[in-house]
Design a protein around this motif. Structure first.
Motif: not given
Length: 305
Positions: A267, A277-280, A271, A217, A293, A289, A25
Motif C-alpha cells: 500500500c 483509494h484502497f479497497h480492503f 501511495y 488489497i 490505514c 486493515s 478506503v
C-alpha cells in the motif's frame, strides 16, 4: 544502505514519511454463518466505522447460497451504522425477475450501491452457465440494474486476467463493456506487486476505460487460504510469500505482524505512485486493515450527528 533498506524506503525516504492521510478506503465483509462469526463481524464493523470509509460491501455466495444472509447483513449495516452499505449481486442461478426483486428490496431498504458480478459456478471446476431467463454476464447485469433504479455500481477488474478470459485484451474488453453499461468504478482482485496494478491501470486507460479503478488489497495471514482464493480469480502468489510465512503456523501474533508488513509495504508503494483509494478484503477481521490505514495517515473521524 543495507540490502533490506530499499524495501522500506522510497527515493531514500522511509516509505510512510510523506503520507498525508489523504486517502479514501472501503472494506469488504462476508455474511457470517454462526453466532460467533457474527460477533466477530460486528466487532470489525464497529472498529472500522470511525475511519469513515466510502462504503462497505458484503459478498454473495456462489449460486446465491448466502442470499438471505447477505441481505440481512447489508440491511443491518444500513440500519444500525452510519456506513454506506453495498451489496454484492451475481448472475448465477437467478432469473432477471429474481434479480429485479432482490434489487428492489435493497432499494427499499435504503441500499443505493451494488457490486455487480457475473459470479462463479456453484460447483468448483464447472464452467459458468447463465440462467435461461437470467443475465449472461456482468455487463448485462449492470445495464439491468441501472434500468431498475439509479444504483451506484461497482464491478470487478482482474490485473492478472480472469481465468475465463482468452487473454488480457479480451479481459479489458469485458471490463470496458461493464463500464460502458453504466458501472461507476472497478475494484480489482488482489495482487501482490505495485507494478501489477500500475501496468493494469495503464492498459485500461489505453483501452479507453476512463472510470476509477480501485486496487483491492488482501492482507495475507494464511498463505494456503490465499492460494485457494488466487486459483479462483487468476491472481498469482509470489514464491517469496511462502518463505515469509514459513514456520509461523503456531505463532499467530508473529504471523499477523508479517502479514501487516507485507500488505503495508504494498500500500505504501501504491501511495507513492499516486494511489489514494484502497479497497480492503478484510475477511471479517479489522486489525490488519486498520493498521495499514493508520500507516497511510488515516485517523478516526467524528461522524456528523
Amino acid at each position: 544502505m543495507s540490502p533490506a533498506a530499499p524495501a522500506f524506503a522510497h527515493n531514500g525516504k522511509p516509505l510512510f514519511e510523506d503520507v498525508q492521510g489523504d486517502i479514501q478506503v472501503s472494506f469488504e465483509f462476508f455474511p457470517p454463518k454462526t453466532e460467533k462469526m457474527e460477533e466477530t463481524l460486528w466487532e470489525s464493523v464497529k472498529t472500522l466505522e470511525p475511519l469513515g470509509p466510502r462504503f462497505v460491501s458484503v459478498t454473495y455466495g456462489a449460486g446465491g447460497s448466502t442470499r438471505a444472509r447477505t441481505h440481512a447483513t447489508v440491511e443491518r449495516i444500513a440500519k444500525e451504522t452510519r456506513l454506506a452499505a453495498a451489496a454484492h449481486l451475481t448472475c448465477v442461478e437467478a432469473s432477471r425477475a429474481e434479480i429485479e426483486e432482490i434489487a428492489r428490496d435493497y432499494w427499499a431498504a435504503g441500499v443505493r450501491h451494488i457490486v455487480a458480478l457475473r459470479g462463479d459456478a456453484p460447483e468448483a471446476g464447472k464452467a459458468f452457465q447463465p440462467h435461461p431467463d437470467g443475465y449472461a454476464n456482468a455487463a448485462d447485469l449492470v445495464a439491468g440494474l441501472k434500468a431498475i433504479a439509479p444504483f451506484e455500481i461497482s464491478v470487478a477488474a482482474y490485473p492478472e486476467c480472469h481465468p475465463d478470459s482468452a487473454d488480457k485484451s479480451a479481459d479489458l474488453d469485458n471490463l470496458k463493456r461493464k463500464i460502458d453499461a453504466g458501472a461507476d468504478r472497478a475494484i480489482t482482485q488482489f495482487f501482490f506487486s505495485p507494478e501489477c496494478f500500475f501496468r493494469f491501470r495503464d492498459d485500461a486507460a489505453a483501452a479507453g476505460i476512463a472510470a476509477e479503478i480501485v486496487p483491492g488489497i488482501l492482507p495475507v495471514s494464511n498463505v494456503a487460504q490465499t492460494r485457494k482464493f488466487a486459483g479462483m480469480c487468476g491472481a498469482s502468489i509470489p514464491i517469496w510469500m511462502d518463505r515469509l510465512f514459513e514456520g509461523l503456523d503456531n505463532l499467530p501474533a508473529a504471523r499477523q505482524l508479517v502479514a501487516a508488513t507485507v500488505a503495508a509495504e504494498l500500500c505504501g508503494q501504491l501511495y507513492a505512485g499516486g494511489v489514494r483509494h484502497f479497497h480492503f478484503y478484510t475477511l471479517n477481521r479489522a486489525e490488519l486493515s486498520y493498521a495499514i490505514c493508520h500507516l497511510l495517515g488515516l485517523r478516526p473521524a467524528e461522524f456528523a450527528a
